[in-house]
Design a protein around this motif. Structure first.
Motif, short mmCIF file in Angstrom:
data_model
loop_
_atom_site.label_atom_id
_atom_site.label_comp_id
_atom_site.label_asym_id
_atom_site.label_seq_id
_atom_site.Cartn_x
_atom_site.Cartn_y
_atom_site.Cartn_z
N VAL A 180 21.09 52.41 32.65
CA VAL A 180 22.49 52.66 32.99
C VAL A 180 23.09 53.55 31.91
N ARG A 181 23.68 54.67 32.32
CA ARG A 181 24.39 55.57 31.39
C ARG A 181 25.86 55.62 31.83
N VAL A 182 26.75 55.19 30.95
CA VAL A 182 28.17 55.09 31.27
C VAL A 182 28.94 56.18 30.52
N ASP A 235 17.75 42.52 38.48
CA ASP A 235 18.62 41.43 38.88
C ASP A 235 19.79 41.31 37.90
N GLY A 236 20.99 41.17 38.45
CA GLY A 236 22.17 41.04 37.60
C GLY A 236 22.84 42.36 37.26
N LEU A 237 22.36 43.48 37.83
CA LEU A 237 22.93 44.78 37.49
C LEU A 237 24.42 44.83 37.81
N ALA A 238 24.84 44.34 38.98
CA ALA A 238 26.25 44.40 39.35
C ALA A 238 27.12 43.64 38.35
N GLY A 239 26.64 42.49 37.91
CA GLY A 239 27.40 41.71 36.93
C GLY A 239 27.50 42.41 35.59
N VAL A 240 26.41 43.05 35.17
CA VAL A 240 26.43 43.80 33.91
C VAL A 240 27.45 44.93 33.99
N LEU A 241 27.46 45.65 35.11
CA LEU A 241 28.42 46.74 35.27
C LEU A 241 29.85 46.20 35.29
N LEU A 299 32.19 57.27 34.89
CA LEU A 299 31.12 57.84 35.72
C LEU A 299 29.82 57.19 35.26
N VAL A 300 29.07 56.62 36.20
CA VAL A 300 27.89 55.83 35.86
C VAL A 300 26.67 56.44 36.52
#
Length: 276
Positions: A267-269, A29-35, A141-142
């Motif tokens: 998540v790897r950015v 939950d909250g992944l989109a906001g973290v990204l 690239l994620v």
């Protein structure tokens, strides 16, 4: 098929789309906001979601971009993604039934590209080289996956027995469409992306919180959402497998289901530096 072979195996996820949304556990939950915070997203720019499935990431990320291009070679996945996006009132996603290798973006067209547990099915070097040009300088690239090393509460789901049942029907070597994967899917994506010239990665772990009640039907859908146990692989034996799987789950279920700990998301950015 993996990395070395070019042809897409159209049986890889055949019949999986109808089970995917229900069967797969959600990302944290909250992944989109973290990204959005990590990448400095402001509702502008273009995102490519490659190997998008039914838009599991494309849909929640759409609010953070002006335009999203969602790409998957499985037509059922794309159709399901369209349906879910329409139901949510999302109109900024372009859906393409295509291999990632066959999508041509202009140089600098993309602000970000995301792979959600999909990069390993592609000709990774080819896709990475194209994205090196297609992403703007400073674009990202994620790579996203569940945290594989995490020990989470699985609510008593008899995973070992389920795996044994799958092997009984499909054999000891993992299946994937028309292929066998004795070594599983390839790893080493960091070396592939480094060779292409990307810088990174920065790692972020978005913690999974709480539990989710999973019914027997949910866990059956999860099994059928996997390439290694897609419904078509069982052929005429599918009804027998299905009955035995449900009976196995029913013996272990408490109050009709299982309380499953929600997984964390890895998540790897990677950053796209200036071209040499």
């Amino acid at each position: 098929m993996l990395d070395q072979e070019r042809a897409w195996d159209d049986l890889l996820f055949k019949g999986v789309a109808e089970h995917y949304e229900r069967g797969r556990l959600p990302y944290a939950d909250g992944l989109a906001g973290v990204l959005a915070d990590e990448l400095g997203l402001d509702g502008t720019g273009t995102l490519a979601d490659l190997g998008c499935g039914p838009g599991t990431l494309a849909r929640p990320l759409a609010a953070h971009f002006a335009r999203v291009v969602a790409v998957d070679p499985d037509p059922d996945m794309i159709e399901r993604g369209r349906e879910l996006a329409a139901a949510a009132g999302i109109t900024t996603i372009t859906w393409l039934t295509r291999q990632a290798e066959d999508v041509s973006f202009d140089d600098g067209e993309l602000d970000a590209a995301v792979f959600a547990q999909s990069f390993h099915w592609m000709d990774r070097a080819r896709v990475a080289d194209h994205l090196r040009r297609a992403l703007r300088t400073g674009g990202h690239l994620v790579h996203i996956a569940d945290v594989k090393t995490e020990r989470r509460e699985d609510g008593g789901i008899p995973r070992t027995e389920i795996d044994a049942l799958v092997r009984e029907f499909l054999g000891e070597v993992r299946r994937a469409g028309r292929h066998l994967l004795p070594q599983g899917t390839p790893g080493g994506e960091e070396a592939v992306l480094a060779r292409a010239g990307f810088v990174g990665p920065r790692r972020i772990v978005v913690k999974g919180k709480g539990t989710l009640h999973r019914t027997v039907d949910d866990v059956v859908a999860e099994q059928y959402s996997m390439s290694f146990s897609a419904p078509h692989l069982f052929g005429e034996a599918l009804p027998e497998f299905d009955a035995r799987l449900r009976a196995l789950l029913a013996r272990h279920a408490v109050d009709g289901g299982f309380e499953v700990g929600l997984p964390s998301t890895d998540v790897r950015v990677w950053t796209n530096p200036p071209q040499p």
